[in-house]
Design a protein around this motif. Structure first.
Motif, mmCIF file in Angstrom:
data_model
loop_
_atom_site.group_PDB
_atom_site.id
_atom_site.type_symbol
_atom_site.label_atom_id
_atom_site.label_comp_id
_atom_site.label_asym_id
_atom_site.label_seq_id
_atom_site.Cartn_x
_atom_site.Cartn_y
_atom_site.Cartn_z
ATOM 1 N N VAL A 176 -5.547 -3.387 -2.638
ATOM 2 C CA VAL A 176 -6.709 -2.976 -3.587
ATOM 3 C C VAL A 176 -7.331 -4.276 -3.802
ATOM 4 O O VAL A 176 -8.629 -4.314 -3.838
ATOM 5 C CB VAL A 176 -6.357 -2.223 -4.696
ATOM 6 N N GLY A 177 -6.685 -5.405 -4.150
ATOM 7 C CA GLY A 177 -7.037 -6.609 -4.533
ATOM 8 C C GLY A 177 -7.881 -7.278 -3.483
ATOM 9 O O GLY A 177 -8.872 -7.996 -3.654
ATOM 10 N N ALA A 178 -7.618 -7.009 -2.170
ATOM 11 C CA ALA A 178 -8.419 -7.357 -1.061
ATOM 12 C C ALA A 178 -9.652 -6.865 -0.790
ATOM 13 O O ALA A 178 -10.582 -7.390 -0.324
ATOM 14 C CB ALA A 178 -7.508 -7.188 0.198
ATOM 15 N N LEU A 179 -10.049 -5.916 -1.864
ATOM 16 C CA LEU A 179 -11.536 -5.597 -1.680
ATOM 17 C C LEU A 179 -12.270 -6.546 -2.561
ATOM 18 O O LEU A 179 -13.485 -6.460 -2.170
ATOM 19 C CB LEU A 179 -11.492 -4.213 -2.708
ATOM 20 N N GLY A 180 -11.822 -6.966 -3.408
ATOM 21 C CA GLY A 180 -12.540 -8.140 -3.991
ATOM 22 C C GLY A 180 -12.751 -9.517 -3.137
ATOM 23 O O GLY A 180 -13.886 -9.934 -3.265
ATOM 24 N N VAL A 181 -11.925 -9.647 -2.285
ATOM 25 C CA VAL A 181 -11.629 -10.724 -1.385
ATOM 26 C C VAL A 181 -12.876 -10.499 -0.458
ATOM 27 O O VAL A 181 -13.549 -11.258 -0.080
ATOM 28 C CB VAL A 181 -10.239 -11.174 -0.915
ATOM 29 N N ASN A 182 -12.518 -9.294 -0.006
ATOM 30 C CA ASN A 182 -13.647 -8.940 0.980
ATOM 31 C C ASN A 182 -15.168 -8.947 0.627
ATOM 32 O O ASN A 182 -16.020 -9.582 1.350
ATOM 33 C CB ASN A 182 -13.552 -7.336 1.523
ATOM 34 N N VAL A 193 -16.685 -3.885 -7.025
ATOM 35 C CA VAL A 193 -15.299 -3.982 -6.693
ATOM 36 C C VAL A 193 -14.448 -3.617 -7.674
ATOM 37 O O VAL A 193 -13.439 -3.047 -7.440
ATOM 38 C CB VAL A 193 -14.928 -5.391 -6.085
ATOM 39 N N ALA A 194 -14.801 -3.860 -8.890
ATOM 40 C CA ALA A 194 -13.878 -3.454 -10.233
ATOM 41 C C ALA A 194 -13.871 -1.670 -10.120
ATOM 42 O O ALA A 194 -13.022 -1.130 -10.289
ATOM 43 C CB ALA A 194 -14.517 -3.894 -11.449
ATOM 44 N N ALA A 223 -14.805 0.147 -7.574
ATOM 45 C CA ALA A 223 -13.967 0.600 -6.530
ATOM 46 C C ALA A 223 -12.564 0.669 -6.767
ATOM 47 O O ALA A 223 -11.681 1.354 -6.131
ATOM 48 C CB ALA A 223 -14.197 -0.196 -5.226
ATOM 49 N N ALA A 224 -11.901 -0.386 -7.336
ATOM 50 C CA ALA A 224 -10.436 -0.794 -7.514
ATOM 51 C C ALA A 224 -9.972 0.386 -8.336
ATOM 52 O O ALA A 224 -8.878 1.172 -8.225
ATOM 53 C CB ALA A 224 -10.153 -1.960 -8.122
ATOM 54 N N ILE A 225 -10.876 0.959 -9.645
ATOM 55 C CA ILE A 225 -10.442 2.009 -10.231
ATOM 56 C C ILE A 225 -10.262 3.221 -9.789
ATOM 57 O O ILE A 225 -9.260 3.852 -9.919
ATOM 58 C CB ILE A 225 -11.458 2.020 -11.628
ATOM 59 N N ALA A 226 -11.381 3.308 -8.991
ATOM 60 C CA ALA A 226 -11.706 4.878 -8.459
ATOM 61 C C ALA A 226 -10.374 5.047 -7.451
ATOM 62 O O ALA A 226 -9.747 5.758 -7.402
ATOM 63 C CB ALA A 226 -12.565 5.027 -7.653
ATOM 64 N N THR A 227 -10.069 3.854 -6.558
ATOM 65 C CA THR A 227 -9.061 3.785 -5.444
ATOM 66 C C THR A 227 -7.726 3.832 -6.232
ATOM 67 O O THR A 227 -6.992 4.989 -5.652
ATOM 68 C CB THR A 227 -9.033 2.410 -4.738
ATOM 69 N N GLU A 228 -7.380 3.252 -6.886
ATOM 70 C CA GLU A 228 -6.116 3.488 -7.717
ATOM 71 C C GLU A 228 -5.757 4.858 -8.476
ATOM 72 O O GLU A 228 -4.692 5.147 -8.394
ATOM 73 C CB GLU A 228 -5.909 2.142 -8.908
ATOM 74 N N VAL A 263 -3.741 0.942 -13.008
ATOM 75 C CA VAL A 263 -5.262 0.870 -12.718
ATOM 76 C C VAL A 263 -5.560 -0.437 -13.322
ATOM 77 O O VAL A 263 -6.623 -1.337 -12.641
ATOM 78 C CB VAL A 263 -5.816 1.907 -13.667
ATOM 79 N N ILE A 264 -5.278 -0.915 -14.455
ATOM 80 C CA ILE A 264 -5.597 -2.373 -15.135
ATOM 81 C C ILE A 264 -5.102 -3.301 -14.337
ATOM 82 O O ILE A 264 -5.834 -4.226 -14.065
ATOM 83 C CB ILE A 264 -5.153 -2.239 -16.593
ATOM 84 N N TYR A 265 -3.835 -3.276 -13.938
ATOM 85 C CA TYR A 265 -3.315 -4.364 -13.307
ATOM 86 C C TYR A 265 -4.245 -4.597 -11.872
ATOM 87 O O TYR A 265 -4.481 -5.529 -11.477
ATOM 88 C CB TYR A 265 -1.745 -3.913 -12.689
ATOM 89 N N THR A 266 -4.375 -3.452 -11.042
ATOM 90 C CA THR A 266 -4.871 -3.733 -9.593
ATOM 91 C C THR A 266 -6.256 -4.050 -9.805
ATOM 92 O O THR A 266 -6.860 -4.954 -9.191
ATOM 93 C CB THR A 266 -4.950 -2.230 -9.139
ATOM 94 N N THR A 267 -7.114 -3.591 -10.916
ATOM 95 C CA THR A 267 -8.283 -3.967 -11.211
ATOM 96 C C THR A 267 -8.541 -5.608 -11.415
ATOM 97 O O THR A 267 -9.512 -5.880 -11.080
ATOM 98 C CB THR A 267 -9.102 -3.144 -12.305
ATOM 99 N N LEU A 268 -7.498 -6.214 -12.227
ATOM 100 C CA LEU A 268 -7.687 -7.439 -12.575
ATOM 101 C C LEU A 268 -7.403 -8.392 -11.164
ATOM 102 O O LEU A 268 -8.117 -9.488 -11.195
ATOM 103 C CB LEU A 268 -6.565 -7.743 -13.820
#
Length: 247
Positions: free
Chosen positions: A76-82, A114-115, A117-122, A154-159
């Motif tokens: 999920v974190g890689a969404l931000g990298v992308n 991306v935040a 997207a991360a919240i929704a994905t997790e 969710v908080i962890y993966t979003t950060l």
């Protein structure tokens, strides 16, 4: 009658919304983003199926799965990298950033997209795991316990996603930032835990490990502050880098 003071504020808000819309359109057209989200979902479901024991209550299985699933948080974190990594990879960064009136607005729009997207994905990943246990395994986890632990995840993966976004700017690519997201949490546990330091200092020096303490039935919410601070510092540094250097 619109005042002169109100007009610039309205224009700024409209520009911000347009930037978010543009970044969302860019995000959803990148195939690798959907691959990452699909992989996160698939791994979570496989962990759920293999971790469940017919003798266990759903809470036990959900706890086992979620306590291991953080290892795959980098998906999920890689969404931000992308969000920036692909721009550098395909050399579209010049069009995206240099032609923008405000580079900080670009950074803010990407961070917002991306935040979310991360919240929704997790949320989808954890909900699917819960439903598998409840419907197919006949062992529904307690809703309140699952919600508490899920919120921490969710908080962890979003950060982590926001940290990944900033690292992509600072390191000018995607490969090294993703490696950081995979290795960094492990290095924290292997090295810092060996040091004889006060507990409060260990919490500060282990932002990823500290934030993972939220994934609990009784989360300690202040433990999210070191990782939140890390994300804020890195995003601030990314903003400075974007505004002061050629991309």
């Amino acid at each position: 009658m619109t005042t002169l003071a109100a007009r610039p504020q309205t224009d700024s808000t409209s520009a911000g919304l347009r930037a978010v819309q543009y970044e969302w359109a860019a995000f959803r057209t990148v195939r690798s983003n959907w691959v990452l989200m699909g992989a996160a979902l698939l791994i979570q479901l496989l962990l759920t199926v293999f971790a469940h024991d017919s003798r266990d209550h759903g809470d036990v299985t959900f706890d086992k799965v979620i306590s291991v699933a953080w290892i795959f948080g980098a998906l999920v974190g890689a969404l931000g990298v992308n969000a920036f990594g692909n721009e550098y990879r395909y050399r579209t960064i010049t069009t995206t950033v240099l032609t923008a009136r405000s580079r900080l607005r670009v950074l803010g729009a990407k961070a917002a997209v991306v935040a979310v997207a991360a919240i929704a994905t997790e949320t989808v990943v954890l909900s699917a795991s819960w439903l598998v246990l409840a419907v197919f395994m006949g062992a529904a986890p307690t809703a309140s316990v699952s919600l508490m632990m899920g919120t921490g995840a969710v908080i962890y993966t979003t950060l982590m996603t926001l940290v990944g976004l900033a690292l992509a700017v600072l390191l000018h690519g995607s490969v090294v930032p993703i490696a950081f997201l995979v290795v960094w949490p492990e290095v924290e546990m292997l090295l810092i835990n060996r040091l004889d330091l006060p507990e409060w200092l260990l919490v500060v020096l282990q932002p990823f490990y500290s934030a993972r303490q939220l994934i609990s039935e009784t989360p300690e919410w202040p433990h999210a502050l070191p990782m939140l601070g890390l994300a804020a510092i890195l995003l601030g540094a990314a903003g400075v880098v974007l505004t002061r250097r050629d991309v």
